[in-house]
Design an enzyme around this catalytic site. Sequence first.
Site, short mmCIF file in Angstrom:
data_model
loop_
_atom_site.label_atom_id
_atom_site.label_comp_id
_atom_site.label_asym_id
_atom_site.label_seq_id
_atom_site.Cartn_x
_atom_site.Cartn_y
_atom_site.Cartn_z
CG ASN A 1 -2.19 -0.72 1.02
OD1 ASN A 1 -2.79 -0.59 -0.03
ND2 ASN A 1 -2.61 -1.49 2.02
CB CYS B 1 -7.16 -3.89 -3.13
SG CYS B 1 -8.04 -3.42 -1.65
CE1 TYR C 1 -9.19 1.75 3.89
CE2 TYR C 1 -9.98 0.03 2.43
CZ TYR C 1 -9.18 0.44 3.48
OH TYR C 1 -8.36 -0.47 4.11
P1 NAD Z 1 4.57 -5.89 7.86
O1 NAD Z 1 4.72 -4.76 8.77
O2 NAD Z 1 4.47 -7.25 8.42
O3 NAD Z 1 5.72 -5.84 6.78
C1 NAD Z 1 6.02 -6.92 5.95
C2 NAD Z 1 7.52 -7.09 5.86
O4 NAD Z 1 8.11 -6.12 4.99
C3 NAD Z 1 8.23 -6.95 7.18
O5 NAD Z 1 8.74 -8.19 7.61
C4 NAD Z 1 9.32 -5.93 6.89
O6 NAD Z 1 10.54 -6.17 7.53
C5 NAD Z 1 9.43 -6.01 5.39
N1 NAD Z 1 10.15 -4.91 4.74
C6 NAD Z 1 10.20 -3.60 5.10
N2 NAD Z 1 10.98 -2.92 4.23
C7 NAD Z 1 11.41 -3.82 3.31
C8 NAD Z 1 12.25 -3.73 2.18
N3 NAD Z 1 12.80 -2.57 1.81
N4 NAD Z 1 12.49 -4.85 1.45
C9 NAD Z 1 11.96 -6.03 1.83
N5 NAD Z 1 11.16 -6.17 2.90
C10 NAD Z 1 10.89 -5.08 3.63
O7 NAD Z 1 3.33 -5.57 6.93
P2 NAD Z 1 1.92 -6.25 6.69
O8 NAD Z 1 1.00 -5.73 7.71
O9 NAD Z 1 2.05 -7.67 6.49
O10 NAD Z 1 1.56 -5.54 5.34
C11 NAD Z 1 2.44 -5.63 4.25
C12 NAD Z 1 2.07 -4.66 3.18
O11 NAD Z 1 0.88 -5.07 2.54
C13 NAD Z 1 1.81 -3.24 3.68
O12 NAD Z 1 2.30 -2.31 2.76
C14 NAD Z 1 0.32 -3.19 3.77
O13 NAD Z 1 -0.18 -1.90 3.65
C15 NAD Z 1 -0.06 -4.02 2.58
N6 NAD Z 1 -1.42 -4.56 2.59
C16 NAD Z 1 -2.11 -4.40 1.46
C17 NAD Z 1 -3.41 -4.81 1.36
C18 NAD Z 1 -4.15 -4.58 0.08
O14 NAD Z 1 -5.34 -4.70 0.05
N7 NAD Z 1 -3.46 -4.23 -1.00
C19 NAD Z 1 -4.01 -5.46 2.47
C20 NAD Z 1 -3.25 -5.63 3.63
C21 NAD Z 1 -1.95 -5.18 3.67
C1 G6P Z 2 -7.71 -3.96 3.97
C2 G6P Z 2 -7.16 -3.23 2.82
C3 G6P Z 2 -5.73 -2.98 2.94
C4 G6P Z 2 -5.59 -2.27 4.25
C5 G6P Z 2 -5.66 -3.36 5.25
C6 G6P Z 2 -5.44 -2.89 6.65
O1 G6P Z 2 -8.79 -3.18 4.28
O2 G6P Z 2 -7.59 -3.67 1.60
O3 G6P Z 2 -5.26 -2.33 1.84
O4 G6P Z 2 -4.57 -1.41 4.36
O5 G6P Z 2 -6.84 -4.12 5.09
O6 G6P Z 2 -5.56 -3.96 7.53
P1 G6P Z 2 -4.93 -3.90 8.98
O7 G6P Z 2 -5.41 -5.13 9.65
O8 G6P Z 2 -3.45 -3.85 8.78
O9 G6P Z 2 -5.43 -2.63 9.59
MN MN Z 3 -6.49 -2.66 -0.01
#
Ligand code: NAD
Ligand code: G6P
Ligand code: MN
Length: 435
Positions: free
Chosen positions: A147, A169, A253
């Site tokens: 994100n 997403c 959202y």
């Molecule tokens: P997290 O905090 O567990 O991070 C995942 C990993 O990324 C961590 O282990 C961290 O050390 C690593 N990291 C940080 N910088 C890095 C780099 N430069 N290179 C390689 N690894 C690196 O995060 P999360 O809660 O699992 O979420 C991961 C990502 O996915 C976030 O950006 C979050 O916003 C996104 N996300 C997206 C959606 C969506 O709908 N698109 C849904 C949920 C989460």
């Molecule tokens: C979903 C979205 C992600 C968002 C995430 C946050 O709503 O599609 O893009 O950022 O969940 O989840 P969390 O559990 O980290 O608040």
């Molecule tokens: Mn999303």
Amino acid sequence: PVKIVTIGGGSSYTPELMEGFIKRYDELPIREIWLVDIEDGKEKMEIVGAMAQRMWDASPYDVKVHMTLDRREALPGADFVTTQFRVGLLNARIKDERIPFSYGMLGQETNGAGGIFKAFRTIPVILGVVEDMKELCPDAWLINFTNPSGMVTEAVMKYGKWDKVIGLCNVPVGAMMKEPETIGKTLDQLTYKFAGLNHFHWHKVYDENGKEVTQDIIDAMYEGKDGGLPANIHDIPFFKEQLDTMKMIPCGYHRYYYRQQEMLAHGLEEYSDPEVGTRGQQVKQTEAELFELYKDPNLDHKPEQLAKRGGAHYSDAACETIASIYSNANRHIVVTTKNNGAVPDLPADCAVEVSAYIGSTGAKAIAFGELQPAEKGWLQCMKNMEHCVEAAAVTGDYGMALQAFILNPQIPSGENAKRVLDELLLAHKKYLPQF
Ligand code: NAD
Ligand code: G6P
Ligand code: MN
């Protein structure tokens, strides 16, 4: 056989991804999976990586999960690179939330000032990933989940000049999982059409005879039926009269924009209550619990507790997209991809989140058509705000960052807009070499 590389492999969502691959193995025969992380995420990656290997070992398939802190070791020969990293980890997210709230503005992971700063930290890193891919796996697909997914994906196309990218997403997945039963149907009886931007899209639904059933779903949701809102979004209902006129279903959202006053008040209340805290503070707790579970050497399947995270079911988007490209299935999936006229109210070369058919040449966006004035106005404002954010993320231009802040509907213009920008720049200095 397929090679997958996952950047941000230490994420607590990794078991979700493994489950999705295991489920689809017949269509997508994976040989090896490489998890990539950085020093700060090493411990997490080791715990979740061992858990991932146990999941494969408990399956009928022979797949090896590798781990590395050097992405250049992982990338050579990759077929698909998935990105799920969080620059600065949850502590950076908590700053993105707490600092805007301290100025009475929304503090949220992908919206408002916090979302803009997540883009500022993330875009330079993803562009580095793209440069490595050009050299080490020039034929691979980049499947981005990081994100703010829409802006990060657009930056890859526009500034990274890399077109083999698809942004994802879980929000559309959640809607399609839950809405059909609100009107007594199953998903395969319905046709969905989504259009807009990531975390800012609307959709319409049709039944097997082509009759539009959007309004029936809207009505059902007002009778209290579950429309699949992600766990991280507080449920303030939309004004029904607005939806009746709009004749589309907004994504969860949109509440931050259509009920800004109430969503801000709710966010501020949680932020001000030390027993509750911001979403990032709450998630920190959930994440700690998850990693305790992952440490259990007998656990070899995704635990229930992962459903507490907002991104639950994201593997259904990620793995389905990868399988659909690999087997040229041309299935309908909602993705961020190049517009190419699907949304004529926006430029053809920008990124949009739309219904698309996914096959071996990537995403073919399905035409949605012109929007009504209210939605068109929002969309053009938000897209241009995104353009400003991406430009500032690449150049580090302070004036451009200010332009983005002033255009963003969650940030009232004036002295405080500049103050909150300055404070965030200082707080995240370590991750913002471009500024
Ligand atoms: P997290 O905090 O567990 O991070 C995942 C990993 O990324 C961590 O282990 C961290 O050390 C690593 N990291 C940080 N910088 C890095 C780099 N430069 N290179 C390689 N690894 C690196 O995060 P999360 O809660 O699992 O979420 C991961 C990502 O996915 C976030 O950006 C979050 O916003 C996104 N996300 C997206 C959606 C969506 O709908 N698109 C849904 C949920 C989460
Ligand atoms: C979903 C979205 C992600 C968002 C995430 C946050 O709503 O599609 O893009 O950022 O969940 O989840 P969390 O559990 O980290 O608040
Ligand atoms: Mn999303």
